[in-house]
Design an enzyme around this catalytic site. Structure first.
Site, short mmCIF file in Angstrom:
data_model
loop_
_atom_site.label_atom_id
_atom_site.label_comp_id
_atom_site.label_asym_id
_atom_site.label_seq_id
_atom_site.Cartn_x
_atom_site.Cartn_y
_atom_site.Cartn_z
N ASP A 194 0.83 -1.21 0.00
CA ASP A 194 0.00 0.00 0.00
C ASP A 194 0.86 1.25 0.00
O ASP A 194 2.02 1.23 0.40
CB ASP A 194 -0.88 0.04 1.26
CG ASP A 194 -0.04 0.28 2.51
OD1 ASP A 194 0.11 1.46 2.92
OD2 ASP A 194 0.49 -0.69 3.08
N GLY B 273 5.01 -0.13 5.49
CA GLY B 273 4.00 -0.40 4.48
C GLY B 273 4.65 -0.78 3.16
O GLY B 273 5.73 -1.35 3.14
N GLU B 274 3.96 -0.50 2.06
CA GLU B 274 4.43 -0.80 0.70
C GLU B 274 4.41 -2.29 0.38
O GLU B 274 4.64 -2.69 -0.75
CB GLU B 274 5.85 -0.27 0.44
CG GLU B 274 6.03 1.22 0.64
CD GLU B 274 7.46 1.67 0.38
OE1 GLU B 274 8.29 0.85 -0.08
OE2 GLU B 274 7.77 2.85 0.66
N GLY B 275 4.20 -3.15 1.38
CA GLY B 275 4.41 -4.59 1.21
C GLY B 275 5.81 -5.00 1.58
O GLY B 275 6.22 -6.15 1.35
#
Length: 359
Positions: free
Chosen positions: A182, A329-331
């Site tokens: 995300d 975040g971001e994965g």
């Protein structure tokens, strides 16, 4: 939007849910039997044993593979940022999307090492269209959830279906696992609100510092989340009045909805879902509320420093494998689990059994 298009909204979601079934127990049993016969004390490889057993059930085979995997980074902006809940302005969402396309963000660096494809999707940012970013934009950011619903129900369903469509394509290309990523300034606020709504935990207990706000702003953020839930009529008895999609529309985000779609779509296409941090955790919660069968397809990668993440995983009864004090975040945490899944498969395929030793 014409009448025909309105009638089509939700059809893909309904069809996807109908195709989500329990993992294959017969394959899991066969793999468990072999794992227990490998040259080691039973259970001595802990979570790695359970990983490959569940992968077998997900893929419906005694020979699971992990040769192609991806991380889908859903991006969106949030109207609640105008309440001062983030240390950064909304413009950073677009800047980071550009950073993803240049391969310079943490998720790019980690994914290159892990052999994972990075798919960046604009499902609801305020940024202009960017080359290298998949354009699935439903609208340019949500409304301020502290003043009313963040989205309409149709907008949420369209975002969910965008995620489903992406995973369908990945499945057709042979991908076996997808990590939830995300990007969206302010998105820990709706994530905490959704987690509070589903788990019933106190808002203050679930509200973290997000991008790095101080304690005074954290308390103000908790007050804003409380107000958002109240303004939108989400109390402890919401299940008797609202569906999960309604809750997501009132206090969620477009990128969270997109990740709900990725989760549901992956389960429908027999793909493992690797849950990242607090935003992915909120998406996992809502996907579970929509269709409880998805839980068997989820793997918790790491434990975020954001307190709402622990609450989400506890509610889902998922145990994180990694404890790295991450909160990006971001994965970024989810892709770090790919080598462990691959190791579990190598264990199954390459270790000798006691039978093979003649014991």
């Amino acid at each position: 939007m014409d009448e025909t298009m309105e009638q089509m909204i939700g059809e893909l979601l309904t069809d996807t849910i109908s195709r989500i079934v329990e993992v294959e127990q017969e394959c899991m049993g066969a793999v468990r039997k072999r794992v227990d016969n490998l040259t080691k004390p039973p259970g001595s490889l802990g979570d790695l044993e359970e990983m490959v057993i569940r992968l077998a059930g997900i893929q419906r085979t005694e020979k699971p593979v992990m040769d192609k995997k991806a991380v889908v980074v859903m991006c969106g902006d949030h109207g609640v940022v105008e309440e001062g809940v983030s240390a950064f302005p909304s413009e950073v969402t677009g800047l980071m999307m550009g950073n993803f396309t240049r391969g310079k963000a943490a998720i790019n660096v980690f994914s290159r090492r892990m052999g994972a494809e990075v798919i960046v999707v604009d499902v609801g940012s305020r940024a202009q269209r960017l080359s290298g970013v998949r354009d699935e934009k439903i609208k340019a950011g949500t409304k301020n959830m502290a003043q009313g619903p963040a989205m309409t129900r149709d907008e949420v369903v369209r975002a969910i279906e965008a995620g489903i469509a992406i995973v369908k394509e990945l499945s057709e290309q042979g991908y076996k696992a997808v990590a939830l990523g995300d990007m969206g300034i302010g998105n820990t606020t709706p994530s905490a609100a959704l987690t509070a709504a589903v788990t019933g935990r106190p808002v203050d207990e679930l509200t973290g510092k997000g991008t790095g706000i101080d304690e005074m702003k954290r308390r103000a953020k908790a007050d804003i989340i409380e107000r958002s839930l109240s303004v939108n009529g989400i109390g402890k008895q919401w299940r008797s009045l609202l569906e999960p999609i309604d809750v997501l529309a009132r206090v969620g985000g477009l990128e969270i909805a997109g990740l709900v779609g990725v989760t549901l779509g992956a389960a429908a296409h027999r793909m493992a879902v690797i849950v990242d941090g607090v935003i992915a955790g909120a998406a996992a919660l809502l996907a579970y509320e929509i269709c409880p069968q998805v839980i068997s397809y989820m793997f918790a990668s790491h434990l975020s420093e954001e307190p709402a993440h622990e609450a989400a995983l506890a509610y889902l009864e998922l145990s994180p494998v990694l404890h790295l004090r991450m909160r990006l975040g971001e994965g970024s945490g989810a892709v770090l689990m790919f080598p462990l899944l691959e190791a579990s498969i190598a264990m199954l395929n390459e270790m000798a059994t006691f039978d093979e030793l003649g014991l």
